[in-house]
Write an enzyme that holds these catalytic residues in place. Structure first.
Site, short mmCIF file in Angstrom:
data_model
loop_
_atom_site.label_atom_id
_atom_site.label_comp_id
_atom_site.label_asym_id
_atom_site.label_seq_id
_atom_site.Cartn_x
_atom_site.Cartn_y
_atom_site.Cartn_z
CD GLU A 436 36.71 33.37 43.75
OE1 GLU A 436 35.89 34.23 44.14
OE2 GLU A 436 37.65 33.62 42.99
CG ASP A 514 38.42 36.54 45.90
OD1 ASP A 514 38.20 36.28 47.10
OD2 ASP A 514 39.37 36.04 45.24
CG ASP A 518 39.17 36.06 37.91
OD1 ASP A 518 38.72 36.32 36.77
OD2 ASP A 518 40.22 35.44 38.13
#
Ligand code: 0RA
Length: 653
Positions: A436, A514, A518
């Site tokens: 990401e 993460d 999100d």
């Protein structure tokens, strides 16, 4: 003639057969041969095997209630209100029928062929197998005004079947504890059992199955308990599965009946999505690989809808052909057939092979669907319009897809510019991290082992494939990059959606995001994409989720990482020793970006100490529902799911 002889006469079961059957020792020696594996799946399979017997008794019309219980010691009991397993002594064997059922492989089904055994796990080995793999098992049978009892250890009887009291009810109670020397982990999951019990209740309408977990009480002192019961069977099932999807027609189309001695039940619902979801069952077993029942349904559906659409005149202005797929875009279907002697084929033995089933399902589908279309012209128009839309979109998608694949061939390496590839060429040794964000991607590129590890950074949120039309999916840069980096294509020539993984470049595909809300959303988006478009990679066990640590703990030169709060507390105590805890510095990692290349390597990428969570599909039907719910428009069910699963650091599907 005794009742048991009566029973035996109805079957091909003879005393000779008993002696040639393998003993339970074989089951203990090679448990995986009988129950698949001795992990989570096999452990739960024991429960299904016992419950299946009660389901059979219910399907024979003699049982309405099944009570499944997880006890405090992770032992399991299953109580039903059927006729009770016969307890008479079998003359030749000098043993009770009950003992034979519990100690002889495959004996269970043989007793009652008159009402044929349709249920039964894939491996169909019966309760004796569960007995052999249990530290102990106790059975109570309530019949003929009495309560009979017997105890076993590792499948070996500890006493004779004995009448220990009177009873005015009938039924069977089996209580067992899996043997920890066979199963490394004997902790049962309520959710896993609940998913299967719910499925069984939908597939067998009218049976009440309750599931109770006695291991933990809530604050009010109550124990967790759920009742699964469905009056409308598959109609309720599809309602549950479709959950948050937007329906195209108010009611599902329901087909029930029998052709050539094959009883079947089919329910179908068109929705506004673009994916096809078909769940097929044979004798309550999910046939992941499809087979003749599925082919029969597809044939019947295509022929009937095509002929209706042709007659309706709605296709007059269409400039291209309609393909079979177009009739099934945005269609969810559940097919459940009962087959007397099913032949299972395919890699995972979940593909129905019986050829007679194809014509049977084709016929009934075709007959009942044409009736439906004639009787519901308004819905019929909505469906044909959906098919036209699908055909139109397919043509656009084909163009976009061809463009992607032509481009790849033309560019110098054929690989996306953002990919930092590894030097090794043998896919079995190679892994790719889908990371990401460009910044974490950069750190990963510095920290990796460039011989085996490739890095593909993904920008922010990838397209939600649950909501987008197909051509949009093949136009998305991030998705194109994933396809080309992996070396995977989706068939273009025949417009089939067949995945081609013969040039797959990595056998480990690791999603690294993460450890925050999100990040888990992004991981879910990527997983949804894999589930819908590259499911085979998940099925082959190639897809993983990386688990970065949540904390860095420091005290002087002593540095440790903690992956959850329990570890944090434990490590802090260890590190602090006798001095106060405040001397340990605790750093909470919120994102991958807070780690430097060395830290990211040592905690999350170094095969020696990283934690990878392999993504598995325990139950594709449930996973389908979960993804459409997670990626759909409705917020409350999504929030509920996330809150319920938040305590697990990972997303297990
Ligand atoms: C064979 C014959 C009969 C019942 C059963 C098996 C039976 C097996 C199980 C396993 C779990 N629950 C069960 N309930 C019944 C019928 C014998 C008769 O005629 O009464």
């Amino acid at each position: 003639m005794s009742e048991l002889d009566n029973l035996l006469e109805r079957t091909d079961y003879t005393a000779d057969n008993i002696t040639v059957l393998e003993g339970l020792e074989a089951v203990r020696l090679r448990p995986a041969m009988y129950i698949g594996d001795t992990g989570h799946r096999g452990l739960h399979h024991l429960v299904y095997e016992v419950v299946d017997n009660s389901i059979d008794e219910a399907l024979a019309g003699h049982c309405n209630n099944i009570d499944v219980r997880i006890h405090e010691d992770n032992s399991i009991s299953v109580l039903d209100d059927g006729r009770g397993i016969p307890t008479d002594i079998h003359e030749k064997e000098g043993k009770s029928a009950l003992e034979i059922v519990l100690t002889v492989l495959h004996a269970g089904g043989k007793f009652d062929k008159g009402s044929y055994k349709v249920s039964g796990g894939l491996h169909g080995v019966g309760v004796s197998c569960v007995n052999g793999l249990s530290e102990w098992l106790k059975v109570d049978v309530f019949r003929e005004g009495k309560q009979f009892h017997q105890d076993y250890k590792k499948g070996i009887p500890q006493n004779e079947v004995t009448a220990i009291g009177t009873s005015d009810k009938t039924g069977t109670y089996v209580h067992f504890k899996p043997d920890p020397t066979i199963f490394p982990d004997i902790v049962y999951s309520f959710d896993t059992l609940a998913t299967r019990m719910r499925e069984l209740a939908f597939l067998n309408k009218g049976i009440k199955i309750s599931l109770t977990d006695e291991r933990e009480e809530n604050d009010e002192g109550e124990i967790l308990s759920e009742i699964f019961y469905s009056e409308r069977g598959l109609i309720d099932f599809i309602e549950y599965l479709e959950g948050t999807r937007e329906k195209l027609t108010p009611e599902a189309i329901y087909i029930e009946g029998e052709r050539n001695d094959v009883p079947m039940e089919i329910v179908m619902q068109y929705n506004t999505s673009f994916s096809e979801n078909i769940h097929t069952y044979v004798n309550n077993i999910n046939t992941h690989e499809g087979g003749t029942h599925l082919s029969g349904f597809r044939r019947g559906l295509t022929r009937t809808l095509k002929s209706y659409a042709d007659k309706s005149g709605m296709l007059k202005n269409l400039k291209f052909d309609i393909s079979g797929d177009d009739f099934r875009e945005g269609l969810t279907t559940i097919i459940s057939v009962k087959v007397l002697e099913p032949q299972f084929e395919g890699q995972t033995k979940t593909k129905l092979g019986n050829s007679e089933v194809m014509g049977a399902v084709d016929q009934l589908t075709s007959e009942m669907l044409s009736n439906y279309l004639e009787e519901n012209p308004k819905e019929a128009r909505i469906i044909v319009n959906k098919v036209i839309l699908a055909a139109t979109a397919r043509h656009a998608a084909r163009k976009a897809r061809e463009l992607v694949q032509r481009k790849n061939v033309l560019s110098s390496t054929g690989l996306p510019g953002k990919l930092a590839d590894c030097s090794e060429k043998n896919p079995e040794l190679c892994e790719i991290y889908l990371v990401e964000g460009d910044s974490a991607g950069g750190t990963a590129k510095q920290g990796r082992d460039r011989k085996y590890q490739a890095i593909l950074p993904l920008r922010g949120k990838i397209l939600n494939v649950e909501k987008a039309m197909q051509h949009k999916i093949f136009e998305s840069d991030e998705i194109k990059n994933i396809f080309t980096a992996l070396g995977v294509t989706i068939g273009t020539e025949d417009d089939s959606k067949e995945l081609n993984i013969s040039r797959l470049r990595y056998h480990k595909i690791i999603i690294m995001t993460d450890a925050d809300v999100d990040g888990s959303h992004i991981a879910t988006l990527i997983l949804t994409f894999f589930f819908r478009y590259m499911r085979e990679l998940i099925e082959r066990g190639y897809v993983y989720i990386a688990a970065p640590p949540l904390y860095l703990l420091k005290r002087g030169k002593d540095e440790r990482y903690a992956w959850d709060d329990n570890e944090r507390v434990q490590f802090v105590a260890e590190m602090a020793g006798n001095s106060s805890e405040s001397t340990v510095n605790i750093q909470r990692y919120k994102g991958l970006g807070e780690m430097n290349a060395e830290q990211l390597w040592s905690t999350t990428m170094n095969p020696q100490n990283r934690i990878l969570r392999q993504v598995t599909i325990d139950n594709a039907t449930e996973a389908d529902r979960t993804f459409s719910m997670l990626m759909g428009d409705e917020v409350p069910p999504r929030r509920e799911f996330i809150e319920r699963n938040a305590k697990y650091a990972h997303i297990d599907i």
